[in-house]
Design a protein around this motif. Structure first.
Motif, PDB file in Angstrom:
ATOM      1  N   GLU A 171     -11.931  16.361  10.019  1.00 36.30           N
ATOM      2  CA  GLU A 171     -10.520  16.078  10.283  1.00 36.30           C
ATOM      3  C   GLU A 171      -9.870  17.282  10.951  1.00 36.30           C
ATOM      4  O   GLU A 171     -10.418  18.380  10.962  1.00 36.30           O
ATOM      5  N   PHE A 172      -8.685  17.028  11.486  1.00 32.14           N
ATOM      6  CA  PHE A 172      -7.830  18.128  11.894  1.00 32.14           C
ATOM      7  C   PHE A 172      -7.108  18.573  10.624  1.00 32.14           C
ATOM      8  O   PHE A 172      -6.610  17.737   9.871  1.00 32.14           O
ATOM      9  N   PRO A 173      -7.057  19.872  10.335  1.00 32.27           N
ATOM     10  CA  PRO A 173      -6.458  20.314   9.079  1.00 32.27           C
ATOM     11  C   PRO A 173      -4.967  20.008   9.017  1.00 32.27           C
ATOM     12  O   PRO A 173      -4.294  19.930  10.037  1.00 32.27           O
ATOM     13  N   GLY A 174      -4.475  19.837   7.798  1.00 28.96           N
ATOM     14  CA  GLY A 174      -3.062  19.554   7.585  1.00 28.96           C
ATOM     15  C   GLY A 174      -2.840  19.031   6.196  1.00 28.96           C
ATOM     16  O   GLY A 174      -3.682  19.230   5.311  1.00 28.96           O
ATOM     17  N   GLY A 175      -1.720  18.336   6.000  1.00 31.80           N
ATOM     18  CA  GLY A 175      -1.459  17.819   4.671  1.00 31.80           C
ATOM     19  C   GLY A 175      -0.200  16.995   4.586  1.00 31.80           C
ATOM     20  O   GLY A 175       0.514  16.794   5.571  1.00 31.80           O
ATOM     21  N   LYS A 176       0.051  16.518   3.369  1.00 33.12           N
ATOM     22  CA  LYS A 176       1.162  15.613   3.094  1.00 33.12           C
ATOM     23  C   LYS A 176       2.506  16.292   3.285  1.00 33.12           C
ATOM     24  O   LYS A 176       2.701  17.442   2.886  1.00 33.12           O
TER      25      LYS A 176
ATOM     26  N   GLN B 154       0.842  -1.184   0.000  1.00 37.80           N
ATOM     27  CA  GLN B 154       0.000   0.000   0.000  1.00 37.80           C
ATOM     28  C   GLN B 154       0.876   1.232   0.000  1.00 37.80           C
ATOM     29  O   GLN B 154       1.982   1.219   0.546  1.00 37.80           O
ATOM     30  N   LYS B 155       0.363   2.265  -0.589  1.00 37.07           N
ATOM     31  CA  LYS B 155       1.040   3.544  -0.548  1.00 37.07           C
ATOM     32  C   LYS B 155       0.961   4.059   0.892  1.00 37.07           C
ATOM     33  O   LYS B 155      -0.093   4.021   1.514  1.00 37.07           O
ATOM     34  N   ILE B 156       2.084   4.512   1.419  1.00 38.60           N
ATOM     35  CA  ILE B 156       2.120   5.076   2.766  1.00 38.60           C
ATOM     36  C   ILE B 156       2.323   6.580   2.632  1.00 38.60           C
ATOM     37  O   ILE B 156       3.270   7.030   1.993  1.00 38.60           O
ATOM     38  N   ILE B 157       1.414   7.334   3.228  1.00 41.78           N
ATOM     39  CA  ILE B 157       1.462   8.786   3.155  1.00 41.78           C
ATOM     40  C   ILE B 157       1.734   9.335   4.550  1.00 41.78           C
ATOM     41  O   ILE B 157       1.051   8.966   5.508  1.00 41.78           O
ATOM     42  N   GLN B 158       2.733  10.213   4.661  1.00 40.13           N
ATOM     43  CA  GLN B 158       2.994  10.893   5.922  1.00 40.13           C
ATOM     44  C   GLN B 158       2.316  12.256   5.884  1.00 40.13           C
ATOM     45  O   GLN B 158       2.477  13.016   4.926  1.00 40.13           O
ATOM     46  N   VAL B 159       1.540  12.536   6.923  1.00 41.28           N
ATOM     47  CA  VAL B 159       0.734  13.752   6.979  1.00 41.28           C
ATOM     48  C   VAL B 159       0.913  14.417   8.341  1.00 41.28           C
ATOM     49  O   VAL B 159       0.882  13.753   9.370  1.00 41.28           O
ATOM     50  N   SER B 160       1.082  15.739   8.322  1.00 44.78           N
ATOM     51  CA  SER B 160       1.061  16.523   9.555  1.00 44.78           C
ATOM     52  C   SER B 160      -0.331  17.105   9.716  1.00 44.78           C
ATOM     53  O   SER B 160      -0.952  17.511   8.729  1.00 44.78           O
ATOM     54  N   CYS B 161      -0.821  17.145  10.950  1.00 44.42           N
ATOM     55  CA  CYS B 161      -2.119  17.778  11.194  1.00 44.42           C
ATOM     56  C   CYS B 161      -2.024  18.683  12.421  1.00 44.42           C
ATOM     57  O   CYS B 161      -1.163  18.502  13.277  1.00 44.42           O
ATOM     58  N   ALA B 162      -2.930  19.668  12.457  1.00 43.25           N
ATOM     59  CA  ALA B 162      -2.912  20.665  13.523  1.00 43.25           C
ATOM     60  C   ALA B 162      -4.172  20.575  14.368  1.00 43.25           C
ATOM     61  O   ALA B 162      -5.288  20.605  13.841  1.00 43.25           O
ATOM     62  N   ILE B 163      -3.968  20.457  15.656  1.00 40.19           N
ATOM     63  CA  ILE B 163      -5.055  20.620  16.618  1.00 40.19           C
ATOM     64  C   ILE B 163      -4.934  22.072  17.063  1.00 40.19           C
ATOM     65  O   ILE B 163      -4.108  22.411  17.914  1.00 40.19           O
ATOM     66  N   ILE B 164      -5.720  22.939  16.411  1.00 41.43           N
ATOM     67  CA  ILE B 164      -5.612  24.375  16.662  1.00 41.43           C
ATOM     68  C   ILE B 164      -6.575  24.733  17.787  1.00 41.43           C
ATOM     69  O   ILE B 164      -7.780  24.503  17.686  1.00 41.43           O
ATOM     70  N   VAL B 165      -6.004  25.273  18.864  1.00 46.37           N
ATOM     71  CA  VAL B 165      -6.754  25.578  20.077  1.00 46.37           C
ATOM     72  C   VAL B 165      -6.899  27.098  20.206  1.00 46.37           C
ATOM     73  O   VAL B 165      -5.912  27.830  20.112  1.00 46.37           O
ATOM     74  N   SER B 166      -8.137  27.552  20.413  1.00 49.11           N
ATOM     75  CA  SER B 166      -8.395  28.985  20.577  1.00 49.11           C
ATOM     76  C   SER B 166      -8.099  29.397  22.019  1.00 49.11           C
ATOM     77  O   SER B 166      -7.904  28.548  22.901  1.00 49.11           O
ATOM     78  N   GLU B 167      -8.120  30.701  22.252  1.00 49.38           N
ATOM     79  CA  GLU B 167      -7.869  31.204  23.604  1.00 49.38           C
ATOM     80  C   GLU B 167      -8.921  30.718  24.592  1.00 49.38           C
ATOM     81  O   GLU B 167      -8.641  30.554  25.773  1.00 49.38           O
ATOM     82  N   ASP B 168     -10.138  30.455  24.097  1.00 50.79           N
ATOM     83  CA  ASP B 168     -11.185  29.939  24.988  1.00 50.79           C
ATOM     84  C   ASP B 168     -11.266  28.412  24.966  1.00 50.79           C
ATOM     85  O   ASP B 168     -12.269  27.819  25.341  1.00 50.79           O
TER      86      ASP B 168
ATOM     87  N   LEU C 199      -0.089   9.787  10.606  1.00 45.53           N
ATOM     88  CA  LEU C 199      -0.581  11.115  10.957  1.00 45.53           C
ATOM     89  C   LEU C 199       0.232  11.655  12.128  1.00 45.53           C
ATOM     90  O   LEU C 199       0.307  11.021  13.176  1.00 45.53           O
ATOM     91  N   ILE C 200       0.842  12.828  11.929  1.00 45.45           N
ATOM     92  CA  ILE C 200       1.705  13.444  12.937  1.00 45.45           C
ATOM     93  C   ILE C 200       1.012  14.711  13.437  1.00 45.45           C
ATOM     94  O   ILE C 200       0.987  15.728  12.740  1.00 45.45           O
ATOM     95  N   PRO C 201       0.419  14.661  14.634  1.00 50.85           N
ATOM     96  CA  PRO C 201      -0.353  15.802  15.135  1.00 50.85           C
ATOM     97  C   PRO C 201       0.464  16.781  15.984  1.00 50.85           C
ATOM     98  O   PRO C 201       1.359  16.383  16.735  1.00 50.85           O
ATOM     99  N   PHE C 202       0.103  18.053  15.837  1.00 46.49           N
ATOM    100  CA  PHE C 202       0.708  19.129  16.622  1.00 46.49           C
ATOM    101  C   PHE C 202      -0.391  19.957  17.250  1.00 46.49           C
ATOM    102  O   PHE C 202      -1.407  20.243  16.615  1.00 46.49           O
ATOM    103  N   ILE C 203      -0.184  20.357  18.498  1.00 46.14           N
ATOM    104  CA  ILE C 203      -1.092  21.297  19.141  1.00 46.14           C
ATOM    105  C   ILE C 203      -0.595  22.696  18.771  1.00 46.14           C
ATOM    106  O   ILE C 203       0.584  23.010  18.929  1.00 46.14           O
ATOM    107  N   CYS C 204      -1.506  23.513  18.256  1.00 46.36           N
ATOM    108  CA  CYS C 204      -1.125  24.815  17.707  1.00 46.36           C
ATOM    109  C   CYS C 204      -2.090  25.903  18.156  1.00 46.36           C
ATOM    110  O   CYS C 204      -3.157  25.620  18.693  1.00 46.36           O
TER     111      CYS C 204
END
Length: 140
Positions: A42-47, A9-23, A90-95
């Motif tokens: 989804e959490f936004p992001g891409g390849k 299978q094709k393996i795709i590496q993707v970064s995604c952002a868990i974007i947290v507001s001030e509230d 999927l590689i998630p970041f808190i942003c």
């Protein structure tokens, strides 16, 4: 020993952002009807592109997809998910948002959700464990 071609299978590496507001609300995006996994949330992001780090990818993708600039505070554990025709790491970041106003270029919709509402959506399957892990970090 190599696998038969049908098992590769094709393996795709993707970064995604868990974007947290001030509230403390979380930004989620809905895939358009023309994208793969149509209308899933989804959490936004891409390849991740060649010669690009996951951190560089998420900054670039969020600027391209949402017209905003972000900063990262934490990286969460990666998730591997196997769909029928491809696998995703999927590689998630808190942003958080630093500059800009959200303007969608690819997605159909976005929402700011309270964390306790995250799991109520029809998620892309790879994003579900990311959401669950994020919620666990809030309870610590």
């Amino acid at each position: 020993m190599s696998l038969p071609k049908s098992n590769l299978q094709k393996i795709i590496q993707v970064s995604c952002a868990i974007i947290v507001s001030e509230d403390r609300k979380i930004l989620v995006t809905q895939r358009s009807a023309s994208m793969s996994l149509p209308l899933k949330w989804e959490f936004p992001g891409g390849k991740i592109e060649k010669e690009e780090s996951p951190e560089q990818t998420i900054v670039r993708e969020i600027k391209e997809e949402l017209n905003i600039e972000i900063s990262m505070s934490n990286k969460l554990p990666s998730v591997t998910h196997h769909y029928e025709n491809f696998s995703i790491i999927l590689i998630p970041f808190i942003c958080k948002i630093e500059h800009g106003e959200i303007k969608l270029s690819e997605h159909q919709a976005f929402r700011w959700l309270n964390p306790n509402k995250l799991l109520d959506l029809d998620w892309a399957e790879a994003d579900i464990p990311v959401a669950q892990y994020y919620l666990q970090t809030l309870n610590k």
